[in-house]
Each structure stands twice: as C-alpha cells, then as structure tokens.
Enzyme design. Sequence first.
Site, PDB file in Angstrom:
ATOM      1  N   TYR A 197      24.668  44.384  59.535  1.00  0.00           N
ATOM      2  CA  TYR A 197      24.205  43.716  58.322  1.00  0.00           C
ATOM      3  C   TYR A 197      25.315  42.870  57.680  1.00  0.00           C
ATOM      4  O   TYR A 197      26.479  43.280  57.643  1.00  0.00           O
ATOM      5  CB  TYR A 197      23.682  44.746  57.296  1.00  0.00           C
ATOM      6  CG  TYR A 197      23.428  44.075  55.975  1.00  0.00           C
ATOM      7  CD1 TYR A 197      22.267  43.323  55.786  1.00  0.00           C
ATOM      8  CD2 TYR A 197      24.369  44.094  54.964  1.00  0.00           C
ATOM      9  CE1 TYR A 197      22.065  42.640  54.608  1.00  0.00           C
ATOM     10  CE2 TYR A 197      24.176  43.410  53.779  1.00  0.00           C
ATOM     11  CZ  TYR A 197      23.016  42.682  53.609  1.00  0.00           C
ATOM     12  OH  TYR A 197      22.839  41.993  52.446  1.00  0.00           O
ATOM     13  N   HIS A 226      33.964  37.875  42.275  1.00  0.00           N
ATOM     14  CA  HIS A 226      32.568  37.828  42.722  1.00  0.00           C
ATOM     15  C   HIS A 226      31.828  36.862  41.788  1.00  0.00           C
ATOM     16  O   HIS A 226      31.045  37.275  40.944  1.00  0.00           O
ATOM     17  CB  HIS A 226      31.991  39.246  42.625  1.00  0.00           C
ATOM     18  CG  HIS A 226      30.658  39.424  43.269  1.00  0.00           C
ATOM     19  ND1 HIS A 226      29.777  40.404  42.878  1.00  0.00           N
ATOM     20  CD2 HIS A 226      30.045  38.771  44.280  1.00  0.00           C
ATOM     21  CE1 HIS A 226      28.681  40.346  43.626  1.00  0.00           C
ATOM     22  NE2 HIS A 226      28.815  39.360  44.477  1.00  0.00           N
ATOM     23  N   ASP A 275      28.828  32.691  45.346  1.00  0.00           N
ATOM     24  CA  ASP A 275      29.093  34.134  45.430  1.00  0.00           C
ATOM     25  C   ASP A 275      30.555  34.526  45.192  1.00  0.00           C
ATOM     26  O   ASP A 275      30.808  35.552  44.592  1.00  0.00           O
ATOM     27  CB  ASP A 275      28.654  34.656  46.810  1.00  0.00           C
ATOM     28  CG  ASP A 275      28.554  36.171  46.875  1.00  0.00           C
ATOM     29  OD1 ASP A 275      28.060  36.778  45.907  1.00  0.00           O
ATOM     30  OD2 ASP A 275      28.984  36.761  47.898  1.00  0.00           O
TER      31      ASP A 275
HETATM   32  C1  OXD Z   1      25.998  40.814  47.623  1.00  0.00           C
HETATM   33  C2  OXD Z   1      25.912  39.601  48.444  1.00  0.00           C
HETATM   34  O1  OXD Z   1      25.467  41.868  48.007  1.00  0.00           O
HETATM   35  O2  OXD Z   1      26.384  38.560  47.969  1.00  0.00           O
HETATM   36  O3  OXD Z   1      26.619  40.752  46.546  1.00  0.00           O
HETATM   37  O4  OXD Z   1      25.425  39.658  49.585  1.00  0.00           O
HETATM   38 MN    MN Z   2      27.513  38.864  46.175  1.00  0.00          MN
END
Ligand code: OXD
Ligand code: MN
Length: 579
Positions: A197, A226, A275
Amino acid sequence: MTRLEALQEWVDDVTRLTRPDRVQWCDGSEGEARALQQAMFASGELIALNADTHPGCTLHRSDPGDVARVEHVTYICTADREDAGLNNHWMAPDEAHARMDALFEGCMEGRTLYVIPYCMGPIDSPLSRCGVELTDSAYVVANMRLMTRMGGAALARIEREGRFVRGLHSIGDLDPERRYIMHFPEELSIKSFGSGYGGNALLGKKCHALRIASHQARDEGWLAEHMLIVGVENPQGETHYIAAAFPSQCGKTNLAMLIPPESYPGWKIWTVGDDICWMRPGEDGRLWAINPEAGFFGVAPGTGPDTNPNALAMLDRDAIFTNVGVTADNQPWWEGKGDGLEPALNWKGEPYGPDTAPAAHPNSRFTVSISRCPSYTEAAEAPQGVPISAIVFGGRRAGLMPLVLQAGSWRHGVLLGAGMASETTAAATGKVGVVRRDPMAMKPFCGYNYGDYWQHWLNIGDGLSSPPEVFHVNWFRKDDEGRFLWPGFGENMRVLDWVLRRCLGDTGVVESAVGGLPEPGDIDVDGLDLAPGAMDALTAVDVEGWRRELSEIDAYLRTYGERTPQGLLDELARVRDGL
Ligand code: OXD
Ligand code: MN
C-alpha cells in the site's frame, strides 16, 4: 550499476540477502515504464482501463487486507528511546535490523529487485534530498515514477553528493502479522516489509519525505511538514503562497486545487503541492518552501465535479487507480464521482450490489503526475521554492473550533499547531471518527520526539525576521443536528481571502483570548445558503469549552515530560489567563 561505491555495495548486500532472480536499475524512461506496464498486465497486477475514455489509465487491486497505512507497526528506531518520543513506536536499531533482515532473507526469490534512484524536490534545488528505494514491486516502481523525480538525473545527483536515504522494501507475503515499517533516522534508512500500500511502500512519500526528513530537518535547521502549498493570485496578478496542514482525508487535495467561486472573478489558485512541504528560512528572513513530490496520491471517493473539478480533469489520462470500482465499460468509478454512471464491479473485483458496496474502498487512491493538474504552476519547479505568507493548521472538529482563528504571534501559532486535534479517518487502519490529538497533522509522520519537534518550531521562528502569519481553520463544524455549518470546498476561498488580507494588513480583526477572529461581515458570505446564525456560531468563542480544551492540551503537552518546551507551556498559560 553505479560508480558510487557505497550505493553499489548496498545493492550487492541486499541482493545477497534477498536473493532476487534479477536486479533492474530503473532509469525512469518511457520505454522502461511501458515494458513494466506490459509485464504487470500479464501478471494481473495491473488492469488496463477504458482506453477511449481514460487513455493510459490503469487499475491495481491491492490485497483486501492491505489498504491503508499501518501506524501500529510503524517504528522509529533511534539509539535512545526518548529521541523517538511517545508519539512513535520505538524499537532498538539492532533488534529492528535483526527482525527485518530475518524477514528479508530470501524474500525476493523468483522476483526482480528494482533499484529506484529518486530525488525529492526539483533536481537542481538545494532544498531537495535524494534517496534510493530497492523494491520487489513493479507497482511501486510505476507509482514512484509519478510521485518523484526518478531515474537517471536523480542517480547523477546521488553520485555527485554521495549521500542518499536508503529504503528497502518488499511486499513479502502480505501477511499482516509479518508487516513492519521501520525507520532509522540516525542512519538515514528505512526498511518496509509486508505491504504494497502507498504510504507503506512508496518510501519517498511518508517514510522519507516526512519521517526521515523531519529528523534530518531538525539537525539542519529546516522543516519537513504534512502540508499542501498553494499560490493565491489576486486580480492584480500578485500571488501569495499558503502552506496548510490537515490530517489525512481532511480535504488537503481539494484545497490545493480549489477553483474560486463566481464571486471571486479574476482570482486564481495555483497548486504547488497537496501533501508535503519542506520549508527553509531564506536570507530575506522569510520561509521558503518546496513540494518534494512530483505527483498526487489522492483519495478517490468524494472527488467529484462539485468538490474538486480540477482533480477530476486530471484523472482522465495516465493515472493509476488503486482499489476503485469499475463500470461495465471499464471506466474507473467511486462514490461521489458524479458522472451518472453505475459501478459494475467493486474494488475487490466482485459484482457490485447492496451486499458488496461500497464500490470503491474508502481509502482508494489515484496516482497522477502533478503536471496533469489544470492549476499546476511552474513555481513548483523553482529551485529556491516559494515564499510562504501564511501557515494554516486545520482539523476535523464537529464542535468548538471556529471557522478561522489567527495566532497573535509565531509562538501562539506553534501552540495552535501543537494543540491540533481531529476525528480519525480511513487513511489509517483503526477506528474512524474518534477525536485524537494530531499536532501539526504530524502524529503519524514526525520522525522524532514531539517535544523536541515543538522546540524546533519555536527555534525556527526565532530565526525569521518576517515569519508567516499563522492561522487555524475548521471546515467541519456541525450544528446540533449534525449538519455542517460551512459549505467547504471552493467556498473555502472566502476564508483564504480573509487570511491573505490579514497577512497584508488589509483588514481588521476581533481580538479574543484564543486568537483573532473575523469582524462581522468581513468574510464575504454573499450567495451562500448558510443556516440562520451559522456565521455567529462559526466565529464564537465558547469560553467554558475552551477552558476544557486548553486543560486537555496542557495535559497532553505535558505527557512529553522534560522534552515539552517551557515556551509552549508559558504560551498556553498566557492564553488561559486571557480567558
Ligand atoms: C495520508 C496520505 O495518509 O497522504 O496522509 O496518503
Ligand atoms: Mn497525507
């Protein structure tokens, strides 16, 4: 093959340990990608989708027991347990290596070992960092090709610098009992076994660009976060950049490629990243940011014409879908796609029906190059990065947290980030909908002790003569009947507008003990169908609720013991006294 001895020796060592049938050095070329795709079609690992409606798009169905990040078996392995902190699972490096090497022993027999040199960030940026992932998964190679700058140019930089993050990955036998994601930040290395995954297997993403990089960033004086990065361009053609941290599945991708509503003619949103954000103090005293990634690994369900039309537009070619459903004519399908079609098969490949719903797994994903995004900007390639005017923190909170709150100072901003909490989602295995503390949205990703991390945030601010303004937002407030008070999605532009006007000093603010709130009428709600009193509720300060919240935050921060920065506790006391 490489002339960098350290890299060649490591590949040789891993080859001896894992015993693959062959070793393939990836160059990132079109030809290589096509050949890999053909091999995956033949093995069934990848399925071609409708070439008329979705040219170049493919589908991967993962093992049904391997569909999300696995935080309970994700470890930070530092020599001193305290350095990993309560926020991480810890294992002694020797023990972790021994456990992992036993799993890796002979695990690639009959398989190919792929060597993937990659660069996180623009190839010629001083902020970028490189790594090499060794994996036995062709699906990982195909994804890394979209998510990173992978291949020859990255290898050339690695050979020049001699320093790189070592990531060893095998899908193993996908047995959840034999699944571990181990990080060795002091050695700049990662070992991941037993999962295919995304976040567990595409090691450039969460493992390198967040867990290893956050640790490295502390040593080197920068931040690995993040966060999405967007540019907001006003009708005068000026662009200001915002970095925003939200926990997984709280709409980061949607916000990163928002389309301003009709009431914002002439405004544009530019997508730098959705992200991860690496930020460094610049010589001008501002924070400068790059997106270390080159693609999106976004959540498919809920991506539709109303929520994220830009994402929908980029997903009609050259995307890899993971665990979505398909229509009878083999188009990708997920809940909320809004195309008027019906799914024929669910994400497991079973005929779709009431007993086999949902069609797409709630954490099903798309992988696509960032350059496919209609709001993509070349600024994402700038070696020096983009200057950040505002940092926005946000969580999924049904109550208490107002729509938007401005910190009075950098230190107050660090407290707003450290006090973040959010309801859990399907991005990780475990219970969904439980409120948990998730400081800076880094709970699953901070590669060292949270106490040291908050101190590092405070230190970074001390070195900035023009720090970004810091805000907290909450798109997810509900009324007593459980209905959302704020429409969200594109309408969040109205809040970003206020945020930027505050950065530029163009608008006033209502000061409160917990932070600055918009003056009545200062957030444009024209044309919105808000419930009566919604705006009042969204900008109110519930003093009793905040007292409880602050004591919870205080207790939480103190669980980090001696490592909790005194500066943060002092700031919290200041806010509490102000109530
Ligand atoms: C998360 C992703 O789970 O960006 O934060 O995939
Ligand atoms: Mn993420």
